[in-house]
Structures are given as structure tokens and as C-alpha cells.
Scaffold this motif. Sequence first.
Motif, PDB file in Angstrom:
ATOM      1  N   ARG A 114     -53.684 -19.757 -31.867  1.00 51.59           N
ATOM      2  CA  ARG A 114     -53.390 -20.733 -30.806  1.00 51.59           C
ATOM      3  C   ARG A 114     -52.402 -20.191 -29.775  1.00 51.59           C
ATOM      4  NH1 ARG A 114     -48.365 -23.100 -31.303  1.00 51.59           N
ATOM      5  NH2 ARG A 114     -47.308 -22.676 -33.273  1.00 51.59           N
ATOM      6  N   ARG A 115     -51.877 -18.991 -29.984  1.00 52.77           N
ATOM      7  CA  ARG A 115     -50.818 -18.471 -29.117  1.00 52.77           C
ATOM      8  C   ARG A 115     -51.378 -17.879 -27.831  1.00 52.77           C
ATOM      9  NH1 ARG A 115     -45.962 -18.769 -32.002  1.00 52.77           N
ATOM     10  NH2 ARG A 115     -46.393 -19.571 -34.093  1.00 52.77           N
ATOM     11  N   ASP A 116     -50.480 -17.664 -26.834  1.00 55.12           N
ATOM     12  CA  ASP A 116     -50.943 -17.318 -25.489  1.00 55.12           C
ATOM     13  C   ASP A 116     -51.422 -15.881 -25.328  1.00 55.12           C
ATOM     14  OD1 ASP A 116     -48.379 -16.290 -25.751  1.00 55.12           O
ATOM     15  OD2 ASP A 116     -47.528 -17.358 -24.033  1.00 55.12           O
ATOM     16  N   LEU A 160     -49.230 -23.177 -17.238  1.00 55.38           N
ATOM     17  CA  LEU A 160     -47.958 -22.465 -17.072  1.00 55.38           C
ATOM     18  C   LEU A 160     -48.056 -21.055 -17.646  1.00 55.38           C
ATOM     19  CD1 LEU A 160     -45.008 -22.881 -16.027  1.00 55.38           C
ATOM     20  CD2 LEU A 160     -44.368 -23.251 -18.416  1.00 55.38           C
ATOM     21  N   ARG A 161     -48.998 -20.847 -18.557  1.00 53.03           N
ATOM     22  CA  ARG A 161     -49.177 -19.514 -19.138  1.00 53.03           C
ATOM     23  C   ARG A 161     -49.491 -18.465 -18.073  1.00 53.03           C
ATOM     24  NH1 ARG A 161     -52.722 -21.479 -24.422  1.00 53.03           N
ATOM     25  NH2 ARG A 161     -50.948 -21.799 -25.820  1.00 53.03           N
ATOM     26  N   MET A 162     -50.049 -18.903 -16.955  1.00 48.68           N
ATOM     27  CA  MET A 162     -50.314 -17.957 -15.860  1.00 48.68           C
ATOM     28  C   MET A 162     -48.986 -17.444 -15.286  1.00 48.68           C
ATOM     29  SD  MET A 162     -53.635 -19.674 -13.941  1.00 48.68           S
ATOM     30  CE  MET A 162     -52.913 -21.293 -13.653  1.00 48.68           C
ATOM     31  N   MET A 163     -48.035 -18.345 -15.131  1.00 48.47           N
ATOM     32  CA  MET A 163     -46.698 -17.937 -14.662  1.00 48.47           C
ATOM     33  C   MET A 163     -45.986 -17.119 -15.729  1.00 48.47           C
ATOM     34  SD  MET A 163     -45.839 -18.703 -11.545  1.00 48.47           S
ATOM     35  CE  MET A 163     -44.055 -18.508 -11.625  1.00 48.47           C
ATOM     36  N   ARG A 164     -46.216 -17.478 -16.993  1.00 49.21           N
ATOM     37  CA  ARG A 164     -45.605 -16.728 -18.090  1.00 49.21           C
ATOM     38  C   ARG A 164     -46.122 -15.289 -18.103  1.00 49.21           C
ATOM     39  NH1 ARG A 164     -43.297 -18.748 -22.653  1.00 49.21           N
ATOM     40  NH2 ARG A 164     -44.687 -17.657 -24.079  1.00 49.21           N
ATOM     41  N   ALA A 165     -47.405 -15.104 -17.825  1.00 50.91           N
ATOM     42  CA  ALA A 165     -47.980 -13.749 -17.787  1.00 50.91           C
ATOM     43  C   ALA A 165     -47.266 -12.907 -16.740  1.00 50.91           C
ATOM     44  CB  ALA A 165     -49.478 -13.826 -17.484  1.00 50.91           C
ATOM     45  N   VAL A 166     -47.072 -13.485 -15.560  1.00 53.45           N
ATOM     46  CA  VAL A 166     -46.411 -12.772 -14.470  1.00 53.45           C
ATOM     47  C   VAL A 166     -44.934 -12.544 -14.800  1.00 53.45           C
ATOM     48  CG1 VAL A 166     -45.771 -12.940 -12.030  1.00 53.45           C
ATOM     49  CG2 VAL A 166     -48.051 -13.618 -12.753  1.00 53.45           C
ATOM     50  N   ARG A 179     -59.201  -8.641 -17.464  1.00 52.78           N
ATOM     51  CA  ARG A 179     -59.889  -9.902 -17.784  1.00 52.78           C
ATOM     52  C   ARG A 179     -58.926 -11.074 -17.654  1.00 52.78           C
ATOM     53  NH1 ARG A 179     -62.109 -12.357 -22.719  1.00 52.78           N
ATOM     54  NH2 ARG A 179     -60.356 -11.356 -23.747  1.00 52.78           N
ATOM     55  N   THR A 180     -57.698 -10.870 -18.149  1.00 55.51           N
ATOM     56  CA  THR A 180     -56.661 -11.903 -18.075  1.00 55.51           C
ATOM     57  C   THR A 180     -56.268 -12.142 -16.614  1.00 55.51           C
ATOM     58  OG1 THR A 180     -55.857 -11.193 -20.253  1.00 55.51           O
ATOM     59  CG2 THR A 180     -54.365 -12.544 -18.922  1.00 55.51           C
ATOM     60  N   LYS A 181     -56.161 -11.061 -15.860  1.00 51.77           N
ATOM     61  CA  LYS A 181     -55.798 -11.110 -14.444  1.00 51.77           C
ATOM     62  C   LYS A 181     -56.845 -11.903 -13.646  1.00 51.77           C
ATOM     63  CE  LYS A 181     -53.577  -7.586 -11.590  1.00 51.77           C
ATOM     64  NZ  LYS A 181     -53.505  -6.140 -11.373  1.00 51.77           N
TER      65      LYS A 181
END
Length: 402
Positions: A114-116, A160-166, A179-181
Motif C-alpha cells: 500500500r506504500r507510495d 500529494l504523492r506527486m509532490m512527495r516524489a518531487v 513511468r512514474t514521471k
Amino acid sequence: MGTTFESIFRSAFAIIEEIEQHGGEAYIVGGSVRDYLSGSEVGDIDIASSEPPERIQEIFEKVIPVGIEHGTVLVRYGGESYEITTYRTEKGYQDYRHPDEVTFVRDINEDLARRDFTMNAIAMDRYGQIVDPYKGRKAIENKEINAVGNPTERFQEDPLRMMRAVRFASQLNFFIESRTKLSILKQAELLSHISIERIAEETIKLYKGKGFKLGLKLITDLGLKPYLPQLNKIDLIKTIPYISLQTWPEVIAYYTSEYSEAGVKEWVKGWKLSKRSQRNAEALLEGLLEYERNSKLTPWLLYQLPSHLYPSFARLIRARTKMDDHILQKIEKEILHLPIQARKDLAFQPKDLLLLYPDHPKGPWISETMEKLEYAVVTSVVPNEFEKIKEWVSKWNPPANS
């Protein structure tokens, strides 16, 4: 894994051992494992367990039920706090943040699913053995941010995970795999469902990261900029600070001094920041503008700057001017040479002014004269000596007749 490893996780391992002795299972999970494996400083240590919160409360003496409905309790152990969360799976995220359904499970692998990001989907037992079903360790070695499973689903669960990635790209100097990008680029508009307070937290962490230049480029390239108040009107690439900024007041002062048409209040309102942040941003901005007007640290600038803002102001000057990193020492040194440190240090006080002009009724003239006097002493126009000040007031700054 050595003594450092043991010292970092000693208390957490003791907690895990305690749970195991009571028939349960537990692992260290998430960011602390990632940070250890990547050689970064380890922050908060979280633990995942097969045991439900009620059982954890029976095993340990000091337990605070911080999020018991989601299986999380806070255990005080060895003078530290540790979040212990029951293994769980999650379904449905209609509010783009909280799962509609949480199911407690007994398998650590189901919990990790379930993690990001794969680098956060790693668990470690009390012997240092790694559970890594999504090749997160390899991702760390490759400096790669990779969503767990289907990135589209991960970002729909919590945009928010999109901001967390950055933000992770900035903090760790990692790159986001293609793929994530691509998934972020396609779903950036989902960020509009997220509260500005949560976005603000990730944004300031991005600015603090050692790879903040990469982070700001990604914000622009991946289409996230439109959802960041005020920053959405600025070219984040052309206005990149020379060094990383550490607080919101620094960020606001940096941009409002030259690059933003909006003022401090509009930034604070847009990001829903505190009144304290506003006061600090205003003080930093005033100081920065004074510095740039004079191309130096003037006595009046240093006198007005609150002491708790010295490090912020030093960073701000370096971010704008590329000045060397000795600016903070210079500020602290020059502060000590000011004629006074506060108005109470003046050799001439309001009572002395009233004795000098007994026929003048009390009024605004008192504070106006004291302000002029304060400025004159700080800027060495007049020495901080009673008789010299008395003469200066009498001769050059007598109050107007009322």
C-alpha cells in the motif's frame, strides 16, 4: 551492520523483541530504513506490527492512541516516541487522502504493497534483515524514485504523492523514473483536490533539499506549478536561488523582493501560513531591501533585524547575491559593535525628554522624537551619552510647538 547501525535502531529493536516475545511480529518500516540504506541521516523510526493496537497497549506501559482507528499508536520507550501501526491494506480514496476501508492483515508484504514508492516499501527486522518485495533497495542504489505497482493508482489514492516524489528528488538528489514521471504529468490536475497546508509542507521541504534546483525544475516540467499559489506566476527556473532556502519566510522574502508582484500578505494568505510567518517574512524583506539599497550591512538594518532571524537573513543574502558563507559570522560580529542593542539602552529616555520640555503636553511628539534619537544613536550621528543627546535634541530636534 556495525555499531552505528546498532546505536541508531537499538530502542526500536528492543520494542520489536518485546512484541515477538508476546507472540507477535514487527519490523522497522518506511523512511528510516530508506535513509539508513541511502546513507542519509535517519529521522523518525516507525514500526509496523502484526498485532492490533489493543494488543500493543497490553504489551507496553506508555501508549498514546494517536490514530487507533487506522491501527496506529504511539509508544514511549527509552525516552523516545515510536509510531507502531498494524499491518493493513487500504481500499477506496474518495477524498483523495484517507482510505474508505482499512483491513488489518497479518503479512508484512501486504502492508508494504500500500506504500507510495519502492524505496519506502522496505521493512527491516531486528537483526538487520531486509524485506524488499518491490526492489526498493535497488531503487535506492540507482537513486531512483519508483511508484509501488501502478503509479496511476498510487497518485489517485493520494495526489500529494506527486509532490512527495518531487520533494524526495530534491532531498535525496534522486531522479524520478519515466513511468512514474509520465503518470505525474498526466494527472497533475489531481493536486487541486489537496489542501494547501499539505502542499505547503512538501514545498518547503523541497526548497530545503540539497537537490532543490532539480526539484524546482521538476515542479515546472511535470505540470505541478499551476497548483502552487504565487509560485505559479514565477519562472522557477530563471529565478532559482543560489543556495537552498529553509523556511517559508525566507522563500517569501526572496521572491517578493524582486520576482513577485504579490506582497507578503498575499503569499501568507495563499499558502495559509501563520501570522508569525508573516511577521518574519516582512522583517526579512525589509532587511533585504535595505541591504540591496546600500550594498552592505548597515547598522540600522542589523539593529532592526530580530536575532532569531540572523541565520535566515544570512541564507537570504547568499541566495540572492552568491556571497560567501561567512555572512552569518559577519552579521553576528557587527551586531556586537552597535552603539545600542535596544531602545532601553539609550542614555536618554522619555522621562528625560519630558524634563527637558516640561511645558509640552504629552503626545505623539514623545515617540516621534525617541524614534529619531534611536536612529541617530544607532547610525552614530550622536554618541550614546546623556549630555550629547540632550544637546542634540535641544539644538537639532526640538519638538514642534503644540
